[in-house]
Design a protein around this motif. Structure first.
Motif, PDB file in Angstrom:
ATOM      1  N   LYS A 657       0.832  -1.199   0.000  1.00 46.10           N
ATOM      2  CA  LYS A 657       0.000   0.000   0.000  1.00 46.10           C
ATOM      3  C   LYS A 657       0.875   1.262   0.000  1.00 46.10           C
ATOM      4  O   LYS A 657       0.625   2.226  -0.737  1.00 46.10           O
ATOM      5  CB  LYS A 657      -0.898  -0.031   1.256  1.00 46.10           C
ATOM      6  CG  LYS A 657      -2.099   0.887   1.156  1.00 46.10           C
ATOM      7  CD  LYS A 657      -2.986   0.663   2.378  1.00 46.10           C
ATOM      8  CE  LYS A 657      -4.003   1.780   2.524  1.00 46.10           C
ATOM      9  NZ  LYS A 657      -4.740   1.701   3.768  1.00 46.10           N
ATOM     10  N   GLU A 658       1.929   1.241   0.832  1.00 46.42           N
ATOM     11  CA  GLU A 658       2.848   2.389   0.907  1.00 46.42           C
ATOM     12  C   GLU A 658       3.570   2.602  -0.433  1.00 46.42           C
ATOM     13  O   GLU A 658       3.672   3.715  -0.931  1.00 46.42           O
ATOM     14  CB  GLU A 658       3.897   2.178   2.016  1.00 46.42           C
ATOM     15  CG  GLU A 658       3.368   2.303   3.428  1.00 46.42           C
ATOM     16  CD  GLU A 658       3.080   3.736   3.835  1.00 46.42           C
ATOM     17  OE1 GLU A 658       3.462   4.676   3.107  1.00 46.42           O
ATOM     18  OE2 GLU A 658       2.432   3.933   4.879  1.00 46.42           O
ATOM     19  N   VAL A 659       4.058   1.489  -1.007  1.00 47.08           N
ATOM     20  CA  VAL A 659       4.804   1.569  -2.272  1.00 47.08           C
ATOM     21  C   VAL A 659       3.875   2.091  -3.375  1.00 47.08           C
ATOM     22  O   VAL A 659       4.264   2.930  -4.194  1.00 47.08           O
ATOM     23  CB  VAL A 659       5.398   0.185  -2.643  1.00 47.08           C
ATOM     24  CG1 VAL A 659       5.977   0.198  -4.054  1.00 47.08           C
ATOM     25  CG2 VAL A 659       6.474  -0.207  -1.635  1.00 47.08           C
ATOM     26  N   GLU A 660       2.640   1.591  -3.390  1.00 50.21           N
ATOM     27  CA  GLU A 660       1.691   2.031  -4.411  1.00 50.21           C
ATOM     28  C   GLU A 660       1.396   3.529  -4.286  1.00 50.21           C
ATOM     29  O   GLU A 660       1.308   4.248  -5.285  1.00 50.21           O
ATOM     30  CB  GLU A 660       0.385   1.233  -4.282  1.00 50.21           C
ATOM     31  CG  GLU A 660      -0.556   1.460  -5.443  1.00 50.21           C
ATOM     32  CD  GLU A 660      -1.395   0.240  -5.770  1.00 50.21           C
ATOM     33  OE1 GLU A 660      -1.597  -0.019  -6.966  1.00 50.21           O
ATOM     34  OE2 GLU A 660      -1.845  -0.454  -4.834  1.00 50.21           O
ATOM     35  N   SER A 661       1.278   3.992  -3.050  1.00 55.67           N
ATOM     36  CA  SER A 661       1.025   5.416  -2.816  1.00 55.67           C
ATOM     37  C   SER A 661       2.184   6.262  -3.341  1.00 55.67           C
ATOM     38  O   SER A 661       1.981   7.317  -3.944  1.00 55.67           O
ATOM     39  CB  SER A 661       0.832   5.634  -1.307  1.00 55.67           C
ATOM     40  OG  SER A 661       1.075   6.947  -0.966  1.00 55.67           O
ATOM     41  N   ILE A 662       3.417   5.785  -3.154  1.00 56.85           N
ATOM     42  CA  ILE A 662       4.611   6.505  -3.645  1.00 56.85           C
ATOM     43  C   ILE A 662       4.581   6.586  -5.176  1.00 56.85           C
ATOM     44  O   ILE A 662       4.791   7.644  -5.774  1.00 56.85           O
ATOM     45  CB  ILE A 662       5.905   5.806  -3.159  1.00 56.85           C
ATOM     46  CG1 ILE A 662       6.044   5.939  -1.631  1.00 56.85           C
ATOM     47  CG2 ILE A 662       7.145   6.351  -3.872  1.00 56.85           C
ATOM     48  CD1 ILE A 662       7.070   5.018  -0.990  1.00 56.85           C
ATOM     49  N   VAL A 663       4.288   5.455  -5.812  1.00 56.16           N
ATOM     50  CA  VAL A 663       4.265   5.395  -7.284  1.00 56.16           C
ATOM     51  C   VAL A 663       3.133   6.259  -7.845  1.00 56.16           C
ATOM     52  O   VAL A 663       3.313   6.995  -8.816  1.00 56.16           O
ATOM     53  CB  VAL A 663       4.137   3.920  -7.750  1.00 56.16           C
ATOM     54  CG1 VAL A 663       3.761   3.833  -9.217  1.00 56.16           C
ATOM     55  CG2 VAL A 663       5.454   3.185  -7.490  1.00 56.16           C
ATOM     56  N   ASN A 664       1.954   6.174  -7.220  1.00 55.03           N
ATOM     57  CA  ASN A 664       0.803   6.950  -7.708  1.00 55.03           C
ATOM     58  C   ASN A 664       1.024   8.459  -7.613  1.00 55.03           C
ATOM     59  O   ASN A 664       0.401   9.233  -8.312  1.00 55.03           O
ATOM     60  CB  ASN A 664      -0.470   6.568  -6.943  1.00 55.03           C
ATOM     61  CG  ASN A 664      -0.969   5.195  -7.346  1.00 55.03           C
ATOM     62  OD1 ASN A 664      -0.535   4.641  -8.364  1.00 55.03           O
ATOM     63  ND2 ASN A 664      -1.864   4.618  -6.567  1.00 55.03           N
ATOM     64  N   SER A 665       1.929   8.868  -6.716  1.00 53.22           N
ATOM     65  CA  SER A 665       2.229  10.294  -6.591  1.00 53.22           C
ATOM     66  C   SER A 665       3.285  10.753  -7.590  1.00 53.22           C
ATOM     67  O   SER A 665       3.689  11.903  -7.568  1.00 53.22           O
ATOM     68  CB  SER A 665       2.702  10.614  -5.171  1.00 53.22           C
ATOM     69  OG  SER A 665       1.631  10.465  -4.274  1.00 53.22           O
ATOM     70  N   GLY A 666       3.752   9.836  -8.422  1.00 55.67           N
ATOM     71  CA  GLY A 666       4.638  10.255  -9.500  1.00 55.67           C
ATOM     72  C   GLY A 666       6.098   9.871  -9.347  1.00 55.67           C
ATOM     73  O   GLY A 666       6.941  10.282 -10.136  1.00 55.67           O
ATOM     74  N   THR A 667       6.438   9.067  -8.326  1.00 58.71           N
ATOM     75  CA  THR A 667       7.834   8.646  -8.152  1.00 58.71           C
ATOM     76  C   THR A 667       8.049   7.309  -8.851  1.00 58.71           C
ATOM     77  O   THR A 667       7.292   6.358  -8.636  1.00 58.71           O
ATOM     78  CB  THR A 667       8.179   8.504  -6.650  1.00 58.71           C
ATOM     79  OG1 THR A 667       7.938   9.750  -6.016  1.00 58.71           O
ATOM     80  CG2 THR A 667       9.636   8.106  -6.452  1.00 58.71           C
ATOM     81  N   LYS A 668       9.082   7.244  -9.686  1.00 62.81           N
ATOM     82  CA  LYS A 668       9.365   6.010 -10.421  1.00 62.81           C
ATOM     83  C   LYS A 668      10.184   5.075  -9.530  1.00 62.81           C
ATOM     84  O   LYS A 668      11.196   5.482  -8.964  1.00 62.81           O
ATOM     85  CB  LYS A 668      10.153   6.355 -11.693  1.00 62.81           C
ATOM     86  CG  LYS A 668      10.232   5.236 -12.696  1.00 62.81           C
ATOM     87  CD  LYS A 668      10.585   5.768 -14.069  1.00 62.81           C
ATOM     88  CE  LYS A 668      10.373   4.672 -15.110  1.00 62.81           C
ATOM     89  NZ  LYS A 668      10.263   5.221 -16.447  1.00 62.81           N
ATOM     90  N   LEU A 669       9.737   3.832  -9.393  1.00 68.04           N
ATOM     91  CA  LEU A 669      10.478   2.850  -8.595  1.00 68.04           C
ATOM     92  C   LEU A 669      10.760   1.618  -9.460  1.00 68.04           C
ATOM     93  O   LEU A 669       9.872   1.142 -10.166  1.00 68.04           O
ATOM     94  CB  LEU A 669       9.651   2.401  -7.371  1.00 68.04           C
ATOM     95  CG  LEU A 669       9.369   3.441  -6.272  1.00 68.04           C
ATOM     96  CD1 LEU A 669       8.491   2.828  -5.186  1.00 68.04           C
ATOM     97  CD2 LEU A 669      10.664   3.949  -5.656  1.00 68.04           C
ATOM     98  N   ASN A 670      11.981   1.120  -9.399  1.00 69.91           N
ATOM     99  CA  ASN A 670      12.314  -0.085 -10.153  1.00 69.91           C
ATOM    100  C   ASN A 670      12.229  -1.289  -9.228  1.00 69.91           C
ATOM    101  O   ASN A 670      13.106  -1.532  -8.405  1.00 69.91           O
ATOM    102  CB  ASN A 670      13.732   0.043 -10.742  1.00 69.91           C
ATOM    103  CG  ASN A 670      14.078  -1.143 -11.623  1.00 69.91           C
ATOM    104  OD1 ASN A 670      13.308  -2.112 -11.721  1.00 69.91           O
ATOM    105  ND2 ASN A 670      15.220  -1.091 -12.259  1.00 69.91           N
ATOM    106  N   LEU A 671      11.137  -2.063  -9.367  1.00 70.10           N
ATOM    107  CA  LEU A 671      10.907  -3.218  -8.488  1.00 70.10           C
ATOM    108  C   LEU A 671      11.211  -4.544  -9.197  1.00 70.10           C
ATOM    109  O   LEU A 671      10.879  -5.613  -8.689  1.00 70.10           O
ATOM    110  CB  LEU A 671       9.452  -3.219  -8.009  1.00 70.10           C
ATOM    111  CG  LEU A 671       9.117  -2.229  -6.883  1.00 70.10           C
ATOM    112  CD1 LEU A 671       7.625  -2.072  -6.753  1.00 70.10           C
ATOM    113  CD2 LEU A 671       9.709  -2.679  -5.558  1.00 70.10           C
ATOM    114  N   ASN A 672      11.826  -4.478 -10.401  1.00 70.30           N
ATOM    115  CA  ASN A 672      12.069  -5.712 -11.174  1.00 70.30           C
ATOM    116  C   ASN A 672      12.865  -6.742 -10.388  1.00 70.30           C
ATOM    117  O   ASN A 672      12.613  -7.937 -10.487  1.00 70.30           O
ATOM    118  CB  ASN A 672      12.782  -5.385 -12.495  1.00 70.30           C
ATOM    119  CG  ASN A 672      11.836  -4.665 -13.453  1.00 70.30           C
ATOM    120  OD1 ASN A 672      10.617  -4.775 -13.308  1.00 70.30           O
ATOM    121  ND2 ASN A 672      12.375  -3.911 -14.390  1.00 70.30           N
TER     122      ASN A 672
END
Length: 729
Positions: A657-672
């Motif tokens: 939930k926290e990670v999704e909130s970060i991404v939805n706010s426009g921060t790109k995260l590489n989780l591959n």
């Protein structure tokens, strides 16, 4: 040489002024004649010159007793700048090292130093007393003299030992006591304790005509403060809070919202405090957020507003803190936020104190409550507290109560009833007891004194508490009664009160309008989306989102999710900075997708003549959450999500939930690195292709389409995060 000419020459040569203010000339002459002098002068009235100038003109060194190191440094720096040499003024306190102390003592012995600033604690040290006996002392100035009195707002026990120490330094050393706040009770304490009952008293009016006083109910306080400061950009201000924690929180909230603010409280390193003070004086910071540790003696003439985030502890404190606004005679706005909860907190602090201290504290706090809840001219109430009578017409609508006058009522009958009751019961009761009698409340005291059997018992029920509080408060304010503060605040009749009983006459009082306090302000959290949703704009934004999603070849929800669009329809952001403050929109999304949305909203606002509630868009500390920053750093280090969750003490579902909130706010995260280990490539492609064609980002719909036996909810959520990060950011 003519003393008067000498005075003006020195004033001009040293300070660059052509004329004295108010009583300055008489005060200085009185000191130069060797008389004990008591100066009561409001903040900004020019108290410092009253002892600085005679010190420069007298033989020997003047000892200035001052309570704060910061205050001493400030004044010594100014004197050195005026005098052109460093030895003219010194301070002696715990901040000096050994070599600095040796230099100070050398300058004193050589007679170069005209003013020596000391704290009362330093003055009482035996080695300092022994040293001071070696020099000629011109006089002793006791600054902030209200610290002597337990009834003063800054009581310092060390101040009560000053007289004894001065007596040990030599015979007939004149004393000048100075304060900016002193009720008649505190004045009495000062002259008695310093043994200067014969001192010449110089008392200036406490009225500061340029200050505007206002009390506001404490609701959405962070929003209110930010709104006020943004409407007054470029103006210096001080915000007072009761706790260090609140100081830090408010300063952080202001900085997050583009206001240059610094915190100041006793828990900070002394060096940091000194730097903060200097930065404020040098205008590197627009606003100081502080506990009452800040401000005593701060000589900044152009502070334009003083805001009390919490209810002040005393009227003296309030007067002195608000007095830091508009010292140059220019604009000075004093806003205090009032909530019953703050009063309850202060009352709770007093519960564990000794009985005598608690009784004094309770009465002092009660004066603040009466002031805040009253509908009468604020200026009249402040000046009455300091023993000065004032006609409210002179306020010139420079307080909220005069600007918007409250309802009035005929008070003759009610006032007669109150005054006669006090007379008949021997002037032995306080206002609370009177209220209980007139409103018909049976208490231990009404029963013990058999007042529940009197005809007055319950006769005011129909009028209500508000009416009777107004009567009693204004009877005191208009000198029909006085409060005997030495005696539990009992109400006594004045000559005017006794005359009114004999010869009553028609008069009107103001009906107090009690301020409603906010239900809960602890979080100071401003909720987004509190305005009404503009459905017409929402349709336009959704059409635009669809158009952009086709151009970029991504589903609409990748551009902006529905909650973000809905928030845009209540706040109408018209700049990139404002758009970033919408939940679910960070810097990345604002840059990538924002411009056409901003243009559309701007045109819509202009075409429909909409007043934007821009003050509601307040960034809160949540936007700067430590948790989020830490999660981003851990993902950059390629640490597994389960390990991050364990380290943070949260569940796997919560970390997603926290990670999704970060991404939805426009921060790109590489989780591959993590996804490749838990979901094989073919299944990743299948979910990715699904979201590319989907109308909605719903996980339930995805499970329905893809088969909930093949995928878990967490796997779909993980892939949705990857999809949003890669296509949306």
């Amino acid at each position: 040489m003519d003393v008067k000419k000498s005075l003006f020459d020195n004033l001009q040569n040293f300070f660059g002024f052509d004329n004295f203010k108010g009583d300055q000339e008489s005060i200085i002459t009185n000191i130069l004649e060797g008389n004990n002098t008591f100066v009561i002068m409001p903040t900004g009235g020019g108290k410092s010159i009253c002892y600085q100038l005679p010190a420069l003109m007298s033989e020997g060194t003047a000892i200035v007793i001052s309570p704060l190191i910061a205050l001493m440094k400030n004044q010594v720096d100014q004197l050195r700048a005026f005098g052109g040499n460093d030895s003219i003024a010194h301070f002696l306190n715990s901040s000096l090292n050994k070599s600095e102390i040796i230099q100070v003592k050398s300058d004193l012995l050589s007679g170069q130093t005209k003013l020596l600033y000391v704290a009362p604690e330093s003055l009482a040290k035996q080695d300092n007393i022994d040293f001071l006996k070696l020099i000629k002392i011109s006089f002793v100035a006791v600054d902030e003299a209200h610290c002597i009195s337990e009834w003063g707002h800054d009581f310092r026990p060390e101040y009560r030992k000053i007289r004894q120490v001065i007596g040990g330094l030599g015979d007939h050393i004149p004393i000048i006591a100075l304060t900016a706040t002193a009720t008649p009770k505190v004045q009495q304490d000062i002259v008695k304790n310093l043994g200067m009952l014969e001192a010449t008293l110089f008392k200036s009016s406490f009225n500061r005509p340029n200050l505007f006083y206002e009390i506001r109910p404490k609701r959405d306080i962070t929003k209110e403060i930010i709104k006020y400061i943004k409407a007054n950009t470029g103006k210096s201000g001080i915000i007072y809070c009761l706790s260090r924690k609140k100081v830090e929180e408010v300063a952080e909230a202001l900085n997050l919202n583009g206001i240059s603010a610094l915190p100041y409280h006793a828990g900070l390193d002394p060096k940091v405090r000194a730097e903060t003070q200097d930065r404020f004086l040098m205008e590197d910071a627009e606003v100081i957020v502080a506990t009452i540790a800040f401000g005593m003696g701060i000589d900044k003439p152009d502070v334009r507003f003083v805001i009390h985030h919490d209810v002040p502890k005393s009227m003296e404190g309030y007067y002195q803190e608000t007095g830091r606004a508009g010292r140059d005679g220019g604009e000075g706005v004093c806003i205090t936020f009032y909530a019953q909860k703050d009063v309850d907190k202060l009352a709770k602090f007093m519960k564990d104190k000794p009985v005598a201290e608690r009784e004094i504290g309770t009465q002092i706090l009660k004066e603040v409550i009466d002031y805040a809840e009253s509908g009468v001219c604020r200026r009249k109430q402040i000046l009455h507290y300091f023993g000065e009578n004032f006609n409210e017409t002179g306020c010139n609508c420079m307080c909220d109560n005069c600007k918007k006058p409250k309802k009035q009522f005929d008070a003759e009958q009610h006032l007669s009833t109150v005054l006669k009751f006090i007379q008949n019961t021997g002037e032995k009761f306080d206002d609370l007891h009177l209220l209980n009698v007139f409103l018909g409340f049976e208490t231990a005291q009404t029963i013990a004194y058999e007042h529940s059997k009197l005809p007055e018992f319950g006769l005011g029920k129909a009028d209500g508490e508000l009416m009777w509080k107004s009567i009693i408060r204004q009877a005191v304010l208009n000198n029909f009664l006085f409060k005997d503060i030495d005696n539990y605040g009992l109400l006594k009749l004045t000559k005017q009160g006794k005359d009114f009983i004999e010869n009553p006459y028609g008069l009107k009082f103001i009906l107090n309008e009690l301020i409603e306090s906010a239900a809960d302000d602890d979080e100071d959290e401003v909720k987004h989306g509190s305005g009404a949703l503009d459905n017409q704009l929402l349709l336009l934004l959704k059409d635009l989102r669809k158009k952009i999603s086709k151009q970029k070849n991504v589903p609409p929800f990748v551009v902006f999710q529905d909650p973000s669009l809905e928030e845009m329809c209540t706040h109408y952001p018209v700049s990139s900075e404002e758009l970033k403050q919408i939940s679910g929109v960070g810097s990345g999304k604002a840059m990538k997708f924002g411009p056409p949305f901003i243009e559309l909203i701007k045109k819509y606002v202009e075409d429909n003549d909409i007043e934007r509630p821009i003050d509601l868009i307040i960034k809160t500390q949540a936007n700067k959450s430590q948790m989020k920053v830490s999660i981003i750093q851990n993902i950059d280090r390629q640490i597994g999500l389960e390990d991050i969750a364990n380290a943070k003490g949260i569940t796997y579902e919560e970390i997603l939930k926290e990670v999704e909130s970060i991404v939805n706010s426009g921060t790109k995260l590489n989780l591959n690195y993590f996804i490749d280990e838990v979901i094989d490539d073919d299944r990743q492609d299948e979910v990715f292709d699904y979201f590319r064609a989907a109308e909605s980002d719903s996980i339930d719909q995805a499970l329905n389409e893809l088969g909930d036996t093949d995928y878990t909810r967490e796997e779909i959520q993980l892939m949705r995060i990857k999809f949003m990060s890669e296509l949306g950011n």
